[in-house]
Structure formats: structure tokens, C-alpha cells
Design an enzyme around this catalytic site. Structure first.
Site, short mmCIF file in Angstrom:
data_model
loop_
_atom_site.label_atom_id
_atom_site.label_comp_id
_atom_site.label_asym_id
_atom_site.label_seq_id
_atom_site.Cartn_x
_atom_site.Cartn_y
_atom_site.Cartn_z
N GLU A 285 21.37 37.64 21.19
CA GLU A 285 21.22 38.45 22.41
C GLU A 285 21.43 39.93 22.12
O GLU A 285 20.72 40.79 22.65
CB GLU A 285 22.20 37.97 23.48
CG GLU A 285 21.94 36.56 24.00
CD GLU A 285 20.56 36.42 24.61
OE1 GLU A 285 20.10 37.37 25.28
OE2 GLU A 285 19.94 35.37 24.42
N ASP A 366 16.16 36.55 16.33
CA ASP A 366 16.67 35.53 15.41
C ASP A 366 16.90 36.13 14.03
O ASP A 366 17.93 35.88 13.38
CB ASP A 366 15.68 34.37 15.29
CG ASP A 366 15.72 33.43 16.49
OD1 ASP A 366 16.64 33.56 17.32
OD2 ASP A 366 14.82 32.57 16.59
#
Length: 425
Positions: A285, A366
Site C-alpha cells: 500500500e 508488489d
């Protein structure tokens, strides 16, 4: 000769329904496959796969019915000119209630009240079935019927409280905007979005969920250390009681400038097997923040909104457009509704493009978490969340490319492994 606007809209709506149903059929076939994708063999347990398969198939069957009913109602409403009838009747009801129906704001609010009532009535059976049959059957629903009703009432009251001033402002702007109407409309919606982004997590969200500070401990220390290492201005760290309504899990951040906050679902904390797995999700995040994905997305939405208002200004006085949909007058709210229908083809294309960008952002976030050293933990967390949420394991490539804003698990794990392989080489 007037252009057949209504016929064109109906034609495209039906064509899109056929196309999306074709994609749904492809996805349904993929969901029926009795085996895991090869990359997930040995990663996902057989028991979780069977549960995920059953859950996904139940949702898919429900989706077919819901979409069929929706397209039938939408085409019927447009073809039989139901909206002009509702507009006329809402004016009569306003007059009977002692209101001045010549006042466009009052007439519009009466019209929208009727639309909201209809929407609540038609949506309620599907919402009840989804929550208390499908979600309950597969162990996700934690709501009681009274909590469901309470949330619905709160939502209606919020609409009654916030809707009228927003609608009134839009009508006044359109009536007085002149040649700079698109700029004024965009400016108002831009300011409104900032206000809503500010008050929603502070005022509105707590009406539905309880937010408590994350207790002192190892998890809090690790998250604060990660935030500090990235110069993320973390001010508050909350846990939300998502488990009171569902077993699904999530995490998100919000806030402007130097006042950032992170929210963890209690279900996320329960489902992950270690603090590092939770921290890896937060690292993902924070990757969105560090890579400015939130800013890019916000700017893109604002640009598209401005272009949309620009298009609206070109047709808002088109008598032929209104008459095609059965309206003799040209009310502001009706013009906006009709315009939204006429740009459905563009909206579908833009939605597809935004999904492409969103998936690219997910891969980048990611990779960001992986570069911080959280690749093993993020893989484990992604697998755990996929299992616990019973997300679809087999996905059709056409369906996922068109609908998914996040890449399927197989693609995310593969990307993380490719990144590791490149680093080793």
C-alpha cells in the site's frame, strides 16, 4: 431529421450486455475447471480450492440472473419512456404537497426521491440474497438482519442529508454557468471530492464501523518503522471491525499531505500468520503512495470528469436529444442522465483502460514491497488472502483483462518470482 439517440443507446446497451454475458460465460467455464492452475498446485490447499470454486460458481450464477434482470428493467424504462412519466408525476406530487413544481430544484428533488425509492425496492431482493444466502452459505456474512436494515437506513438518511444541497448546487451552476459551465461544474465537483475524501473516513465511515487505534506491540512498531523509513507521514494507525459484517479482509490508507492514516481490517490481522505478512501488505500500500499512484489516479479522474462536463455542455441544449428520450422540457438533471446514457460506449472503453493502468500499478506496488525485502512475506500474504477470501483461482484471460482492476494471483506470484530470478541473474 432528428437523430435516433434513444435507439442508438438501446442498441449499444444490448450489444454490451451480449458481449459481457459472453465474457461471463467464459469465466463461468473457467470457474468450473476441477483443478488448480499449475503455479498454484502445492500452494493452495485442495480444501480451499473446492470452497473457492463453489463460492465463485454461486456468485457467477447469481450474477447472470442479476444482469439479466437489470438489462430488462433498464431497456424497458428507456423504451417505454418511464423517466418522462416519473418526471411528470413527481411534479404533480410536489404540487399536491404544496410545493412549487415550477421551481426546478424542488421538482428535481421530488423526481430523485422517486428514483431512489424505486432503486431501493428493486435492489433490496438481490442485496438480501447476496448477503444472507450466498455470503452466509460460504461463511462470510456476519451481519444480522437488523444490522443490515440499520445500515440501509443510515445510507438513505445520508443521501437525504447530502443529496439536496449537491443537486441544488449543480442545477444553479448549469443555469448560470454560461460559456464557462464546464469549468464551473468541474471546479465544484473537484472541491466536493476533496471535501468528501476528508469527511468520509472521519465522519461517515465511523457511522458504519468502529475504528480503534492499533494497540502497542510488535505489529505497530514494525509498521511505524516501515513508514518512517519511507518518510511516510503516518499520524494514526487504526483497526476497523470489519468482522462485524463480513470475513473478507482489506487494508487501506487515506489523508492529505502530512496527515496520513492507515486502516487495517481486524480480519486481515486474524488471517495473516505473522506480523511480517501484514507489514508486507502495508508495504504494498505504501508503494502506491511512494510511486504517486494515488495522485496519478486522482488527476486522471479529474481530467476525465472535466472532459465529460465539456461534452455535456455541447448537447445540454439539444432539443432533439431530450425529445428522443420522451422529454418535452429540458431539466438539468434529466440532461445529465441522458448524457450519461449517450456516452456509455466511451465509459466502457475508459473503464477498460483504467483497469489496465490499475493492474500495472498493482505490479509496481508488489515490486516496491519486494525491493524492501518483503517478497516471501508478500507471496505468503497474497496466498493467504486469496484462500481466506475464497477468491477465484481459475480466471479466464479475456474476462480478467476486461473486468479486473487487480491482476489474478497467478500473475502476481509469477511477477514476484520473475523479479527474484532477474535479481539472482
Amino acid at each position: 431529421m432528428a437523430l435516433p439517440y434513444l435507439e442508438a443507446v438501446l442498441c449499444f446497451m444490448i450489444l454490451m450486455y451480449i458481449f459481457e454475458t459472453y465474457l461471463d460465460i467464459r469465466q463461468h467455464r473457467a470457474l468450473k475447471l476441477p483443478t488448480l492452475p499449475k503455479p498454484l498446485v502445492g500452494v493452495i490447499s485442495g480444501e480451499k480450492f473446492e470452497r473457492s470454486r463453489a463460492y465463485s460458481l454461486d456468485k457467477s450464477k447469481f450474477h447472470f440472473i442479476h444482469e439479466a434482470v437489470t438489462i430488462l428493467m433498464d431497456t424497458t424504462i428507456l423504451y417505454y419512456r418511464v423517466l418522462p412519466w416519473v418526471w411528470k408525476k413527481s411534479g404533480e406530487l410536489a404540487t399536491n404537497a404544496g410545493l412549487n413544481a415550477e421551481n426546478e430544484i424542488l421538482h428535481t428533488l421530488a423526481f430523485l426521491a422517486g428514483v431512489m425509492i424505486w432503486s431501493q425496492i428493486t435492489d433490496l431482493p438481490f442485496s438480501l440474497y447476496s448477503t444472507f444466502v450466498i455470503e452466509a452459505k460460504h461463511g462470510f456474512n456476519k451481519q444480522t438482519i437488523w444490522l443490515f436494515i440499520r445500515d440501509m437506513i443510515k445510507g438513505i438518511l445520508l443521501s437525504i442529508l447530502l443529496g439536496p444541497p449537491i443537486v441544488a448546487a449543480i442545477i444553479i451552476i448549469v443555469q448560470n454557468g454560461g460559456p464557462y459551465l464546464a469549468i464551473y461544474l468541474w471546479g465544484f465537483m473537484f472541491a466536493l471530492s476533496l471535501v468528501m475524501m476528508t469527511i468520509y473516513p472521519i465522519v461517515i465511515a465511523p457511522l458504519f464501523n468502529k475504528f480503534t487505534p492499533l494497540p502497542e506491540g510488535v505489529l505497530r512498531e514494525k509498521i511505524e518503522k516501515l513508514a518512517a523509513s519511507l518518510s511516510f507521514p503516518l499520524k494514526k494507525l487504526f483497526v476497523v471491525d470489519g468482522s462485524t459484517r463480513s470475513s473478507h479482509s482489506n487494508a487501506y490508507m487515506y489523508g492529505f499531505f502530512k496527515n496520513k492514516r492507515i486502516v487495517l481490517y481486524d480480519t486481515l490481522i486474524q488471517q495473516c500468520s505473522s506480523e511480517d505478512e501484514i507489514v508486507s501488505v502495508i508495504a504494498h500500500e505504501l508503494g502506491h503512495w511512494k510511486l504517486n499512484h494515488t495522485v496519478y489516479s486522482f488527476v486522471a479522474v479529474q481530467l476525465l470528469m472535466f472532459l465529460q462536463f465539456g461534452g455535456y455542455t455541447l448537447v445540454r441544449n439539444s432539443k432533439d436529444l431530450f425529445e428522443s428520450f420522451g422529454f418535452e422540457d429540458q431539466p438539468v438533471i434529466i440532461g445529465l442522465i441522458i448524457f450519461q446514457h449517450t456516452i456509455i460506449p466511451v465509459q466502457h472503453l475508459l473503464s477498460f483502460c483504467l483497469n489496465l493502468v490499475s493492474r500495472a500499478f498493482e505490479f509496481q506496488a508488489d515490486a516496491f514491497a519486494k525491493n524492501l525485502g518483503y517478497a516471501p512475506q508478500l507471496r505468503a500474504a497474497l496466498v493467504k488472502l486469496q484462500e481466506e477470501n475464497l477468491s477465484a483461482m481459475n480466471t479466464d484471460p479475456w474476462y480478467s483483462a476486461y473486468h479486473y482492476s487487480h491482476p489474478p494471483l497467478v500473475e502476481r506470484l509469477s511477477a514476484l518470482e520473475d523479479a527474484d530470478s532477474k535479481k539472482e541473474n
